[in-house]
Scaffold this motif. Sequence first.
Motif, mmCIF file in Angstrom:
data_model
loop_
_atom_site.group_PDB
_atom_site.id
_atom_site.type_symbol
_atom_site.label_atom_id
_atom_site.label_comp_id
_atom_site.label_asym_id
_atom_site.label_seq_id
_atom_site.Cartn_x
_atom_site.Cartn_y
_atom_site.Cartn_z
ATOM 1 N N SER A 436 0.848 -1.192 0.000
ATOM 2 C CA SER A 436 0.000 0.000 0.000
ATOM 3 C C SER A 436 0.882 1.239 0.000
ATOM 4 O O SER A 436 1.991 1.230 0.547
ATOM 5 N N CYS A 437 0.366 2.294 -0.612
ATOM 6 C CA CYS A 437 1.117 3.546 -0.764
ATOM 7 C C CYS A 437 0.223 4.695 -0.323
ATOM 8 O O CYS A 437 -0.825 4.945 -0.938
ATOM 9 N N ARG A 438 0.626 5.391 0.745
ATOM 10 C CA ARG A 438 -0.223 6.395 1.380
ATOM 11 C C ARG A 438 0.429 7.775 1.296
ATOM 12 O O ARG A 438 1.608 7.940 1.599
ATOM 13 N N LEU A 439 -0.362 8.770 0.887
ATOM 14 C CA LEU A 439 0.098 10.156 0.884
ATOM 15 C C LEU A 439 0.011 10.717 2.296
ATOM 16 O O LEU A 439 -1.036 10.633 2.950
ATOM 17 N N GLU A 440 1.115 11.317 2.756
ATOM 18 C CA GLU A 440 1.160 11.886 4.098
ATOM 19 C C GLU A 440 0.863 13.390 4.058
ATOM 20 O O GLU A 440 0.860 14.024 3.003
ATOM 21 N N ASP A 441 0.655 13.992 5.236
ATOM 22 C CA ASP A 441 0.314 15.412 5.329
ATOM 23 C C ASP A 441 1.367 16.318 4.693
ATOM 24 O O ASP A 441 1.033 17.370 4.140
ATOM 25 N N ASP A 442 2.622 15.929 4.831
ATOM 26 C CA ASP A 442 3.694 16.800 4.341
ATOM 27 C C ASP A 442 4.033 16.570 2.874
ATOM 28 O O ASP A 442 5.024 17.105 2.375
ATOM 29 N N GLY A 443 3.243 15.760 2.185
ATOM 30 C CA GLY A 443 3.489 15.530 0.771
ATOM 31 C C GLY A 443 4.448 14.399 0.483
ATOM 32 O O GLY A 443 4.764 14.131 -0.687
ATOM 33 N N THR A 444 4.911 13.704 1.526
ATOM 34 C CA THR A 444 5.722 12.512 1.318
ATOM 35 C C THR A 444 4.799 11.299 1.258
ATOM 36 O O THR A 444 3.590 11.414 1.430
ATOM 37 N N PHE A 445 5.395 10.137 1.037
ATOM 38 C CA PHE A 445 4.596 8.919 0.911
ATOM 39 C C PHE A 445 5.109 7.858 1.873
ATOM 40 O O PHE A 445 6.325 7.736 2.099
ATOM 41 N N ALA A 446 4.178 7.097 2.422
ATOM 42 C CA ALA A 446 4.505 5.918 3.226
ATOM 43 C C ALA A 446 4.181 4.685 2.395
ATOM 44 O O ALA A 446 3.040 4.490 1.990
ATOM 45 N N LEU A 447 5.193 3.891 2.143
ATOM 46 C CA LEU A 447 5.024 2.654 1.385
ATOM 47 C C LEU A 447 5.031 1.510 2.387
ATOM 48 O O LEU A 447 6.077 1.197 2.974
ATOM 49 N N VAL A 448 3.888 0.912 2.619
ATOM 50 C CA VAL A 448 3.743 -0.088 3.679
ATOM 51 C C VAL A 448 3.856 -1.477 3.070
ATOM 52 O O VAL A 448 3.107 -1.834 2.141
ATOM 53 N N THR A 449 4.786 -2.277 3.601
ATOM 54 C CA THR A 449 5.020 -3.628 3.109
ATOM 55 C C THR A 449 5.257 -4.561 4.293
ATOM 56 O O THR A 449 5.400 -4.126 5.432
ATOM 57 N N GLY A 450 5.326 -5.837 3.994
ATOM 58 C CA GLY A 450 5.708 -6.833 4.989
ATOM 59 C C GLY A 450 7.013 -7.495 4.630
ATOM 60 O O GLY A 450 7.246 -8.651 4.974
ATOM 61 N N VAL A 451 7.897 -6.754 3.961
ATOM 62 C CA VAL A 451 9.142 -7.337 3.468
ATOM 63 C C VAL A 451 10.130 -7.552 4.609
ATOM 64 O O VAL A 451 10.284 -6.702 5.489
ATOM 65 N N ALA A 452 10.775 -8.694 4.616
ATOM 66 C CA ALA A 452 11.919 -8.928 5.485
ATOM 67 C C ALA A 452 13.150 -8.518 4.687
ATOM 68 O O ALA A 452 13.594 -9.231 3.795
#
Length: 725
Positions: A436-452
């Motif tokens: 999943s890829c989420r836009l944050e308040d400051d215009g950056t992105f959080a890329l959420v994964t379960g990668v080891a």
Amino acid sequence: MTLAPASYTQVGQATRRQDGPAKVRGEARYAADWHFPGTLHARLVVSPYAHARIVRLDPAPALARPGVVRVVTAAELPIKPGSSPSRLRNPLALDEVTFYGQPVAVVLGESEAAAEDGAAALAVQYEALPVAADLESSLKPEAPSIRKDSKHSSNVANRIEFKEGDLEAGWREAAVVIEQTYQLPMVHQGYLETQSCLAVPERGGLTLYPSVQTLFRTRREVAQALGLPMSKVKIVLPEIGGGFGGKAVLLEPLVAALALLTHRPVALSFTRAEDLAAANPAPACKIYLKLGARQDGTLCAMQARFWFNNGVYPSAPLQVVGFMLGHAYPVSNFEIEGQEVLSHRVGASSYRAPGVPQYVFALESHLDAMAQALELDPLEMRRRCQGTQASESFRQVCERLEGTPLWQNRRHKEPNEGFGLAFGQLVTCLEPAMASCRLEDDGTFALVTGVADITGVSTGLAQIAAQVLGVETEQVAVVVADSDSAPYAGDSGGSKMTYNLGAAVYRAAQEAREQILHIAAEKLEASPDDLELQTGQVSVRGTPSRSLSLPQLASATMNYEAAFTPVCGQGRVAFTDYPVGFFAHLAHVRVDPETGDVAVLNYLAVHDVGFAINPAEVEGQIHGGVTQGLGWALYEGLVYDEHGTLLSNTLMDYALQTARQVPPIQTELVFVPSEEGPFGAKGIGEPPIVPGAAAIGNAIFDAVGVRVYELPATPERVRRAIKGH
């Protein structure tokens, strides 16, 4: 190196790893760095015998030591039996030990020192039993049975057969027939961080902090072993100090059971000796190969028999090796048989391209011998073997190899110097993945994964998302979530994380981009098709003054009375097509004919990687894999005596290379794009280890005219081959 297209500003660029600074500064937290109040420290008591009956185990001397809280044996563990023999369900020996270094009890102490003192004091009496320590002794009719169930009367756990064509007709076509037997030892993965795990009872269940390559499989194995719902087991992934296939699941069910038993956090880390003796090494292997070729160099017949010595539990890659032997080069007539043999050794598991370095050592050594018999150049021999079935990947790798100075200079070698060529091909493994890829308040992105992340793959994932989203890689933060909240990512292995998870990231970033453009279109009163997203701004194409920044767009989705839904893209993949990449390695060595010492002077690795998301990381993977391949070739091997005792149980005895022993390594990247991989990328985790042993063996022959058929090619073995005894 092939350059990335000019339109790519993030992928195809050499990028520093996002996890690098914390690791360099010593700030990264590994499994053994996590601490909780009241943690008990576990120390194993292990068997000095490969096969023995446990006559008596007296915990009293251990419990008398200050700080020792409890001694736990197999009978006390709340672990459910599995449907088949498994170390995960039998972490402690119950009545009988079956390999050297097998844990028989756990001492729990308030400190590491207390647990260690208690383990040293624990009194265990054994009755030695007959041992089948190697392949030959395990296959004898009178060998002791490794498995105790009545259904099996031999130590052959599994068997496969592949047949095609008419083998006798194939032999009649052959102008040259060569047969030989090759042997490779058990090999340890050589990771820096030993097997480690911390388990904490909480929420009516457990949270584990393990050093593993797999998030969701660890949760599943622990939950099933303890009879817990999945929701009661949470896995948090610390940084991982190397794995190479050996950090699947091992200690986790045991440590989790100890935490449940004591209602306190429990931490366990193998010592280096325990890791060498009782972790997850690669199996020993023996391959008999008989190969026939026509006068033009094409193959017409193959007979192969191979055996894996897999220790006490089965899991050898029989299918992979059997299939690849018959299909690595076109051969119309073959009979291939593989057997998995159990012995009184630690159960073997995966190591970077399981089974592939073994069969490639045999097959590529054999092809070099056939090229000599047919008076063909070794590269031309392989070209003729591939024939009309040669892929674009194979052809481009050959062309790149021929253009390198090392290949062109091989005719001008000094006395006792040699050049060895070896090819390989590897199929990138498949496993469904999500991100999943989420836009944050400051215009950056959080890329959420379960990668080891054991290889820096997170940086490549950030580059993929950044390229799609039109931002700098630094503006994408990869968040490795725990098993309660992470999208499914699969195991970190099989050369598949960039290919599978990277494609999911690509789709998640695409969806986030589309959501952003839809919001901007409404606010700018323009069509989404007329908008462009670059450098953190969405603007109307041709009218840059009509624009909105990513923070402005985020504000329109995450405030009171905001009119738009938050931006969060989801990406999912489940591929069915396997991408194949070819690779060729060329080793340049000097051999001392008096001592048998082999010095590797130069090394070339040519790899079709599809596309290099982060060329610096790809080259780092190749350098690391080549180094491990040289370990197979020249140095490494777990050595057991006839009683099954491990003799190489320290790093003084198990020969890992030092930096001085690693030669200059040149890499050449070939881009034959895959259809599904992000930007055409293929897997690169496993291929670099594969051809090393064969390339070195062929170079030794080119230098001094003898072949070494058993690895590692130590000075003693090379000297014996030169002297003819």
